[in-house]
Motif scaffolding. Structure first.
Motif, short mmCIF file in Angstrom:
data_model
loop_
_atom_site.label_atom_id
_atom_site.label_comp_id
_atom_site.label_asym_id
_atom_site.label_seq_id
_atom_site.Cartn_x
_atom_site.Cartn_y
_atom_site.Cartn_z
N ALA A 145 -6.37 -12.00 3.47
CA ALA A 145 -7.04 -10.74 3.80
C ALA A 145 -7.48 -10.70 5.26
N LEU A 146 -8.03 -11.79 5.74
CA LEU A 146 -8.48 -11.81 7.14
C LEU A 146 -7.30 -11.74 8.09
N THR A 147 -6.19 -12.33 7.73
CA THR A 147 -4.97 -12.23 8.54
C THR A 147 -4.53 -10.77 8.66
N ILE A 148 -4.56 -10.05 7.55
CA ILE A 148 -4.19 -8.63 7.56
C ILE A 148 -5.15 -7.84 8.43
N ILE A 149 -6.44 -8.07 8.26
CA ILE A 149 -7.46 -7.34 9.04
C ILE A 149 -7.27 -7.58 10.53
N ASN A 150 -6.99 -8.82 10.91
CA ASN A 150 -6.82 -9.14 12.33
C ASN A 150 -5.61 -8.44 12.94
N ARG A 151 -4.59 -8.14 12.13
CA ARG A 151 -3.40 -7.47 12.65
C ARG A 151 -3.42 -5.97 12.44
N LYS A 152 -3.96 -5.52 11.31
CA LYS A 152 -3.95 -4.09 10.99
C LYS A 152 -5.29 -3.41 11.25
N GLY A 153 -6.35 -4.21 11.44
CA GLY A 153 -7.67 -3.64 11.70
C GLY A 153 -8.45 -3.28 10.46
N LYS A 154 -7.80 -3.32 9.29
CA LYS A 154 -8.45 -2.92 8.04
C LYS A 154 -7.56 -3.31 6.87
N ILE A 155 -8.11 -3.18 5.69
CA ILE A 155 -7.32 -3.29 4.45
C ILE A 155 -7.43 -2.00 3.66
N GLU A 156 -8.57 -1.35 3.75
CA GLU A 156 -8.77 -0.11 3.01
C GLU A 156 -7.69 0.91 3.36
N GLY A 157 -7.04 1.45 2.35
CA GLY A 157 -6.02 2.46 2.54
C GLY A 157 -4.62 1.91 2.74
N LEU A 158 -4.48 0.60 2.91
CA LEU A 158 -3.15 0.01 3.07
C LEU A 158 -2.45 -0.10 1.71
N LYS A 159 -1.15 -0.12 1.76
CA LYS A 159 -0.34 -0.31 0.57
C LYS A 159 0.29 -1.70 0.66
N ILE A 160 -0.06 -2.56 -0.28
CA ILE A 160 0.33 -3.97 -0.22
C ILE A 160 1.19 -4.32 -1.42
N ALA A 161 2.34 -4.91 -1.14
CA ALA A 161 3.25 -5.35 -2.21
C ALA A 161 3.16 -6.86 -2.34
N ILE A 162 2.98 -7.33 -3.57
CA ILE A 162 3.01 -8.77 -3.87
C ILE A 162 4.23 -9.00 -4.74
N CYS A 163 5.15 -9.82 -4.25
CA CYS A 163 6.45 -9.93 -4.89
C CYS A 163 6.81 -11.37 -5.23
N GLY A 164 7.31 -11.57 -6.45
CA GLY A 164 7.81 -12.88 -6.83
C GLY A 164 7.30 -13.32 -8.18
N ASP A 165 6.92 -14.58 -8.27
CA ASP A 165 6.49 -15.18 -9.53
C ASP A 165 5.03 -14.82 -9.82
N ILE A 166 4.81 -13.59 -10.21
CA ILE A 166 3.45 -13.12 -10.50
C ILE A 166 2.86 -13.87 -11.70
N LEU A 167 3.68 -14.16 -12.67
CA LEU A 167 3.22 -14.77 -13.93
C LEU A 167 2.48 -16.08 -13.72
N HIS A 168 3.00 -16.93 -12.86
CA HIS A 168 2.43 -18.26 -12.70
C HIS A 168 1.54 -18.40 -11.47
N SER A 169 1.34 -17.32 -10.72
CA SER A 169 0.72 -17.41 -9.41
C SER A 169 -0.79 -17.15 -9.40
N ARG A 170 -1.55 -18.17 -9.05
CA ARG A 170 -2.99 -18.00 -8.83
C ARG A 170 -3.25 -17.25 -7.51
N VAL A 171 -2.34 -17.40 -6.54
CA VAL A 171 -2.46 -16.67 -5.29
C VAL A 171 -2.39 -15.17 -5.55
N ALA A 172 -1.46 -14.75 -6.42
CA ALA A 172 -1.34 -13.33 -6.75
C ALA A 172 -2.62 -12.80 -7.37
N ARG A 173 -3.18 -13.53 -8.32
CA ARG A 173 -4.39 -13.04 -9.00
C ARG A 173 -5.57 -12.92 -8.05
N SER A 174 -5.78 -13.92 -7.21
CA SER A 174 -6.89 -13.84 -6.26
C SER A 174 -6.69 -12.70 -5.27
#
Length: 306
Positions: A145-174
């Motif tokens: 999240a902080l990486t995105i904020i540093n490059r985009k200036g915000k997260i609110e209103g952005l459209k974010i895609a998380i792609c791949g092994d969603i089923l087994h991913s703790r990174v996806a859930r967090s």
């Protein structure tokens, strides 16, 4: 010093917006520190931290160790493969034996869901979850999240895609918990075999067609295939997976023109992501994620210190 609302960092779902803002504020301070000629500060001098990794880890473990050293703490490193756990010792006994050495903070990665929550109820130390089973990996989501904020200036209103092994991913859930909290619109993309049932209950839109899922996205976050967690055949072949779900320039073209790509690592090049995209400094945030990981983990250690 300002305090966080919870005693342990067990997952994003237990934090509130003020907690997140405080961690980000502290991380941005430490980002400046680690870019100085002298990168060490005495913030946690006389504090002892135990790194308990019951699963193999390279990036997260090294990142925490470096963060701890930058804060001048004393460190105990624990490897389950070389411990009494292999002889039948319980998790609580193992940790209590370590705490008898006057440890203040435990950073733990464990294959079992909820291991950190369980431990926090039985030991007298701060617990920072470095990943528990499929459930959560809070520091990875915070650095993302902080990486995105540093490059985009915000997260609110952005459209974010998380792609791949969603089923087994703790990174996806967090990341789903955190990006929703910060006001993003989240799409998850995966083949049906790697998509959790009722994932929409987490406030996301799900897609099995990658091109549709990437449509108009600002951030494309790729995930590693968690082969070590797959107990049966979830994929026909890596080649077929790459054809339909690997990030390539033609698929990225469906996202916004200024879309940025991320990956928590380690990357399976030619399976999850095209090599040229992964290394393209104009669109890839992978190296920035690694750099900010140290600052974010320094912030978490500092804020959760007794």
């Amino acid at each position: 010093m300002k305090q966080l609302s919870v005693e342990h960092l067990l997952g994003i779902k237990y934090l509130n917006k003020n907690d997140i803002d405080l961690i980000f504020e502290t991380a941005n301070h430490f980002k400046e520190v680690i870019n100085r000629p002298i990168k060490k500060v005495p913030s946690l001098r006389d504090i002892t931290i135990a790194n308990l990794f019951f699963e193999n880890s390279t990036r997260t473990k090294l990142s925490f160790e470096l963060a701890e050293k930058r804060l001048s703490s004393d460190i105990i490193n624990f490897s389950a493969s070389q411990s009494s756990v292999k002889k039948g010792e319980t998790l609580i006994d193992t940790v209590n034996n370590i705490l008898a050495m006057k440890v203040d903070i435990v950073v733990m990665r464990h294959p079992n869901v909820g291991a950190g929550v369980f431990l926090s109820k039985h030991v007298d130390a701060k617990i920072i979850n470095a990943g528990d089973g499929r459930r959560e990996h809070p520091t990875q989501a915070l650095l993302d999240a902080l990486t995105i904020i540093n490059r985009k200036g915000k997260i609110e209103g952005l459209k974010i895609a998380i792609c791949g092994d969603i089923l087994h991913s703790r990174v996806a859930r967090s990341n789903i918990y955190l990006m929703n909290m910060l006001g993003a619109e989240v799409n998850v993309i995966a083949p049906k075999t790697l998509m959790p049932k009722s994932i929409e209950r987490m406030g996301v839109k799900s897609f099995t067609d990658m091109k549709k899922g990437l449509d108009g996205c600002d951030i494309v976050m790729m995930l590693r295939l968690q082969n070590e967690r797959m107990t049966s055949s979830f994929l026909s072949s890596n080649r077929e997976y790459y054809e339909y779900y690997g990030l390539t320039p033609d698929k990225l073209a469906y996202a916004k023109d200024d879309a940025l790509i991320m990956h928590p690592g380690p990357m399976n090049r030619g399976v999850e992501i095209d090599t040229k995209l992964a290394d393209d400094i104009n669109v890839s945030l992978v190296k920035e994620q690694v750099e900010l990981g140290v600052a974010v983990r320094m912030a978490c250690l500092k804020r959760y210190c007794k």
